[in-house]
Design a protein around this motif. Structure first.
Motif, PDB file in Angstrom:
ATOM      1  N   ASP A 123       0.835  -1.209   0.000  1.00  0.00           N
ATOM      2  CA  ASP A 123       0.000   0.000   0.000  1.00  0.00           C
ATOM      3  C   ASP A 123       0.862   1.249   0.000  1.00  0.00           C
ATOM      4  O   ASP A 123       0.625   2.191  -0.752  1.00  0.00           O
ATOM      5  CB  ASP A 123      -0.889   0.022   1.257  1.00  0.00           C
ATOM      6  N   HIS A 180       1.989   2.170  -3.180  1.00  0.00           N
ATOM      7  CA  HIS A 180       0.905   2.421  -4.130  1.00  0.00           C
ATOM      8  C   HIS A 180       0.719   1.307  -5.151  1.00  0.00           C
ATOM      9  O   HIS A 180       0.380   1.576  -6.306  1.00  0.00           O
ATOM     10  CB  HIS A 180       1.103   3.756  -4.872  1.00  0.00           C
ATOM     11  N   LEU A 181       0.966   0.065  -4.752  1.00  0.00           N
ATOM     12  CA  LEU A 181       0.674  -1.038  -5.673  1.00  0.00           C
ATOM     13  C   LEU A 181      -0.835  -1.278  -5.642  1.00  0.00           C
ATOM     14  O   LEU A 181      -1.489  -1.060  -4.622  1.00  0.00           O
ATOM     15  CB  LEU A 181       1.395  -2.319  -5.241  1.00  0.00           C
ATOM     16  N   SER A 182      -1.387  -1.746  -6.767  1.00  0.00           N
ATOM     17  CA  SER A 182      -2.813  -2.092  -6.786  1.00  0.00           C
ATOM     18  C   SER A 182      -3.020  -3.290  -5.859  1.00  0.00           C
ATOM     19  O   SER A 182      -2.068  -4.007  -5.538  1.00  0.00           O
ATOM     20  CB  SER A 182      -3.249  -2.448  -8.208  1.00  0.00           C
ATOM     21  N   LYS A 183      -4.262  -3.503  -5.447  1.00  0.00           N
ATOM     22  CA  LYS A 183      -4.565  -4.625  -4.543  1.00  0.00           C
ATOM     23  C   LYS A 183      -4.011  -5.940  -5.106  1.00  0.00           C
ATOM     24  O   LYS A 183      -3.390  -6.733  -4.404  1.00  0.00           O
ATOM     25  CB  LYS A 183      -6.088  -4.765  -4.364  1.00  0.00           C
ATOM     26  N   ARG A 184      -4.272  -6.143  -6.413  1.00  0.00           N
ATOM     27  CA  ARG A 184      -3.878  -7.395  -7.035  1.00  0.00           C
ATOM     28  C   ARG A 184      -2.354  -7.536  -7.078  1.00  0.00           C
ATOM     29  O   ARG A 184      -1.789  -8.554  -6.675  1.00  0.00           O
ATOM     30  CB  ARG A 184      -4.451  -7.420  -8.466  1.00  0.00           C
ATOM     31  N   GLU A 185      -1.730  -6.453  -7.532  1.00  0.00           N
ATOM     32  CA  GLU A 185      -0.268  -6.433  -7.636  1.00  0.00           C
ATOM     33  C   GLU A 185       0.367  -6.618  -6.259  1.00  0.00           C
ATOM     34  O   GLU A 185       1.355  -7.325  -6.089  1.00  0.00           O
ATOM     35  CB  GLU A 185       0.154  -5.086  -8.258  1.00  0.00           C
ATOM     36  N   GLY A 186      -0.237  -5.969  -5.262  1.00  0.00           N
ATOM     37  CA  GLY A 186       0.249  -6.060  -3.887  1.00  0.00           C
ATOM     38  C   GLY A 186       0.210  -7.492  -3.390  1.00  0.00           C
ATOM     39  O   GLY A 186       1.175  -7.996  -2.807  1.00  0.00           O
TER      40      GLY A 186
END
Ligand SMILES: Nc1ncnc2c1ncn2[C@@H]1O[C@H](COP(=O)(O)OP(=O)(O)OP(=O)(O)O)[C@@H](O)[C@H]1O
Ligand SMILES: [Mg+2]
Length: 330
Positions: A119, A122-128
């Motif tokens: 988070d 700033h990674l997307s939920k999926r990427e995270g």
């Protein structure tokens, strides 16, 4: 420059490589205590650099300045080509920092710690989720991922710490005493992890109290003492700075020790420990000639040990000693 040349992939770290970190005359004081008194460093991209020094030498302070956590009082520092004072944000996007003390939140799980970092980057939920799963796997934490981090062993916490540092895919990482408190096996595992990072082209700036760690990992080593770099070079270069190795003979019988000392003459004797020291580079040829010499003089020691200088000797010679002795080594 043709693009083929620019994209040529070679193991970095040579003196020609661009500097990942460079400092000139870095200074920092707390009150009237001068911690860093003019530090010059140049760390080629893709290499491992180890900063050694006794407790309180200023290792953590150096890492904090280079990672933009605190400001220097004087001098310049560039990290990933950006000035830490004028472009701290740019520096921050290029680096990862694993502090001396764990950044792991014990109340939440290992996985949640990782997702928190994702988070922050700033990674997307999926990427995270993908990145967290990958790194947890790589650091052998998948099984423990859903348990509160407070239940992790010291080694697991340290691995989680480094995994969290890697979420943003940094090109330069700072590891402040990455293996302090780890058992020998965990320490070796951590070394393997660090070597793999370097294979991927990451530049590693580590601080350590363990001379063997610097010897094992670092392309170049700097010894920090009394606010200055007391010595800088490869492990081999540093070892060459101090008096060479020797063969030590130990006797249990004082009269045997005495007569051996008289027969051999050009040796250093210690009457308390009943030892004699013969300068030697420790090669097979020298050992053979020493043994022949002892045989022909009819000397039989109770114990014979070969001592080659190691980084511990360098450390003791360069840190915390008298100025005169340190000056003699420079
Ligand atoms: N915030 C601060 N305020 C005052 N003095 C500080 C502060 N931070 C560090 N110091 C002092 O600066 C000196 C260097 O500290 P630093 O933490 O950089 O040493 P170190 O080499 O990392 O030591 P260690 O091996 O114990 O981690 C010490 O004397 C320390 O007491
Ligand atoms: Mg420290």
């Amino acid at each position: 420059m043709p693009s083929s040349v620019m994209s040529t992939s070679i193991r970095g770290g040579g003196p020609q490589s661009p500097a990942a970190v460079s400092t000139i005359g870095l200074r920092k004081s707390y009150g009237d205590k001068t911690v860093l008194n003019g530090i010059d460093l140049r760390i080629p991209a893709g290499s491992v650099f180890a900063l050694l020094g006794p407790n309180g030498a200023g290792k953590t302070t150096t890492v904090q300045i280079l990672s933009t956590l605190i400001a220097a009082d004087g001098g310049q520092a560039q990290v990933a080509g950006h000035d830490v004072a004028t472009s701290p944000d740019r520096v921050r996007t290029a680096i990862g920092v694993t502090g001396q003390f764990s950044a792991v939140d014990g109340l939440i799980t290992g996985e949640e710690n990782m997702l928190l970092m994702a988070d922050l980057h700033h990674l997307s939920k999926r990427e995270g989720r993908r990145t967290a799963a990958e790194l947890l796997e790589r650091f052998d934490l998948t099984e423990a991922a859903k348990k509160p981090a407070s239940t992790y062993s010291g080694g697991m916490k340290r691995r989680l710490d480094i995994a969290m540092t890697l979420v943003g895919n940094p090109r330069i990482i700072f590891l402040d005493e990455p293996t302090t408190g780890l058992d020998p096996r965990s320490r070796h595992n951590m070394w393997q992890i660090i070597r793999e990072l370097v294979t991927d082209g990451v530049t590693v700036f580590l601080t350590t109290q363990y001379l063997e760690e610097a010897d094992q990992l670092a392309d170049r080593i700097a010894v920090l003492d009394d606010g200055k770099i007391a010595a800088e070079g490869t492990a081999e270069e540093l070892k060459r700075l101090i008096p060479g190795g020797h063969v030590q003979l130990r006797f249990s019988d004082p009269s045997a020790h005495q007569s051996a000392a008289l027969a051999l003459r050009e040796v250093t004797r210690d009457d308390d420990s009943l030892t004699l020291q013969i300068p030697s580079d420790g090669t097979q040829r020298e050992l053979r000639s020493i043994l022949d010499w002892l045989d022909s003089a009819g000397i039989e020691a109770d114990e014979l040990t070969v001592h080659t200088p190691d980084l511990d000797d360098v450390f003791f010679a360069l840190t915390g000693g008298t100025d005169q002795r340190k000056e003699a080594l420079r």
